[in-house]
Design a protein around this motif. Structure first.
Motif, short mmCIF file in Angstrom:
data_model
loop_
_atom_site.label_atom_id
_atom_site.label_comp_id
_atom_site.label_asym_id
_atom_site.label_seq_id
_atom_site.Cartn_x
_atom_site.Cartn_y
_atom_site.Cartn_z
N LEU A 93 0.78 -1.27 0.31
CA LEU A 93 -0.09 0.26 -0.23
C LEU A 93 1.02 1.65 -0.02
N GLY A 96 -1.40 5.15 -1.26
CA GLY A 96 -2.72 5.27 -1.06
C GLY A 96 -3.78 4.30 -1.90
N LYS A 97 -2.66 3.42 -2.95
CA LYS A 97 -3.86 2.58 -3.74
C LYS A 97 -2.73 1.25 -3.41
N LEU A 98 -4.26 0.26 -2.65
CA LEU A 98 -3.49 -0.91 -2.94
C LEU A 98 -3.12 -1.71 -4.65
N ILE A 99 -1.62 -2.75 -4.16
CA ILE A 99 -1.06 -3.13 -5.56
C ILE A 99 -1.27 -4.31 -4.73
N TYR B 33 -13.90 1.75 -4.62
CA TYR B 33 -11.81 1.30 -5.21
C TYR B 33 -12.92 0.65 -6.51
N TYR B 35 -11.55 -2.84 -9.41
CA TYR B 35 -10.64 -3.14 -9.69
C TYR B 35 -11.09 -4.40 -10.43
N LEU B 43 -4.90 -8.84 -10.19
CA LEU B 43 -6.24 -7.81 -10.07
C LEU B 43 -4.88 -6.29 -9.44
N ILE B 45 -6.30 -2.17 -10.34
CA ILE B 45 -6.50 -0.46 -9.73
C ILE B 45 -7.19 0.09 -10.29
N ILE B 56 -8.16 8.52 -7.73
CA ILE B 56 -7.06 8.18 -8.40
C ILE B 56 -7.38 7.21 -9.47
N ARG B 94 -13.17 1.15 1.74
CA ARG B 94 -12.26 1.28 3.02
C ARG B 94 -12.27 2.57 3.43
N ARG B 96 -10.97 5.87 4.35
CA ARG B 96 -9.74 6.88 4.07
C ARG B 96 -8.98 7.07 5.50
N ASP B 99 -5.81 1.88 6.63
CA ASP B 99 -5.11 1.18 5.62
C ASP B 99 -5.85 -0.52 5.71
N TYR B 102 -9.66 -2.37 3.83
CA TYR B 102 -10.22 -2.43 2.14
C TYR B 102 -11.48 -3.79 2.76
#
Lengths: 110, 113
Positions: A93, A96-99, B33, B35, B43, B45, B56, B94, B96, B99, B102
């Protein structure tokens, strides 16, 4: 760019054995990592997480190990059960974006 | 009591059509989000909205247009569908600043023929 990768696409284990799923990441600035489990037909589910100020974190039957020196983390599942059969993803993370990584399919043999 | 629900679960459509996927979360989360999961389970985003504001936007063709009427809903509209759009699309949410929180929906399998 950022990438999170897994060493093996498929892992087959005997029921009752321990499973180890590995993951390598490339962003040395990442400070938070998550393991997800995805069962067939479902979305990813949170298993366990770890921050970069830790080397190890334990949950119920699962342990995550983090080696920042070689940018590697692993998920250990103790006494693997048929219900553990799924695709497992590591994720990081940054910003701020989950990879997500590519995913490892865990097959449990009875 | 589904936390993140997506509709439809399956969608089969012809090339060139326009379709929408809907997502709703009842968790009170402020960030949502989309995905995309390809045939190899990767996966990636696509978009993220925080309190109805786009935060994003990955490199996604402009045929894909997300819309967030309120912070509990995030819909995905796709114009002029192509074969390569076939995938499973997951919605997630989630709060913000938290963390770990999700939560993913169960996915929408889109097949373009």
């Amino acid at each position: 760019g950022e990438s999170v990768g897994l060493h093996l696409p498929t892992l087959s284990v005997q029921e009752g054995d321990n499973s180890i799923i590995n993951c390598a990441y490339s962003n040395s600035a990442s400070d938070y990592f998550i393991w997800y489990k995805q069962e067939s037909g479902k979305g990813p589910q949170f298993i366990i997480d770890i921050r970069s100020n830790m080397d190890k974190r334990q949950g119920q039957r699962v342990t995550v190990l983090l080696n920042k020196t070689v940018k590697h983390l692993s998920l250990q599942i103790a006494a693997t059960q048929p219900g553990d059969s799924a695709v497992y993803f590591c994720a990081e993370l940054p910003t701020g974006k989950l990879i997500f990584g590519q995913g490892t399919t865990l097959q449990v043999k009875p | 009591d589904t936390a993140v629900s997506q509709t439809p679960k399956y969608l089969v459509t012809q090339m060139g059509n326009d379709k929408s996927i809907k997502c709703e979360q009842n968790l009170g989360h402020d960030t949502m989000y989309w995905y995309k999961q390809d045939s190899k389970k990767f996966l990636k985003i696509m978009f993220s909205y925080n309190n109805k504001e786009l935060i994003i936007n990955e490199t996604v063709p402009n045929r894909f247009s997300p819309k967030s009427p309120d912070k509990a809903h995030l819909n995905l509209h796709i114009n002029s569908l192509e074969l390569g759009d076939s995938a499973v699309y997951f919605c997630a949410s989630r709060n913000r600043g938290f963390d770990y929180g999700y939560t993913f929906g169960s996915g929408t399998r889109l097949t373009v023929v």
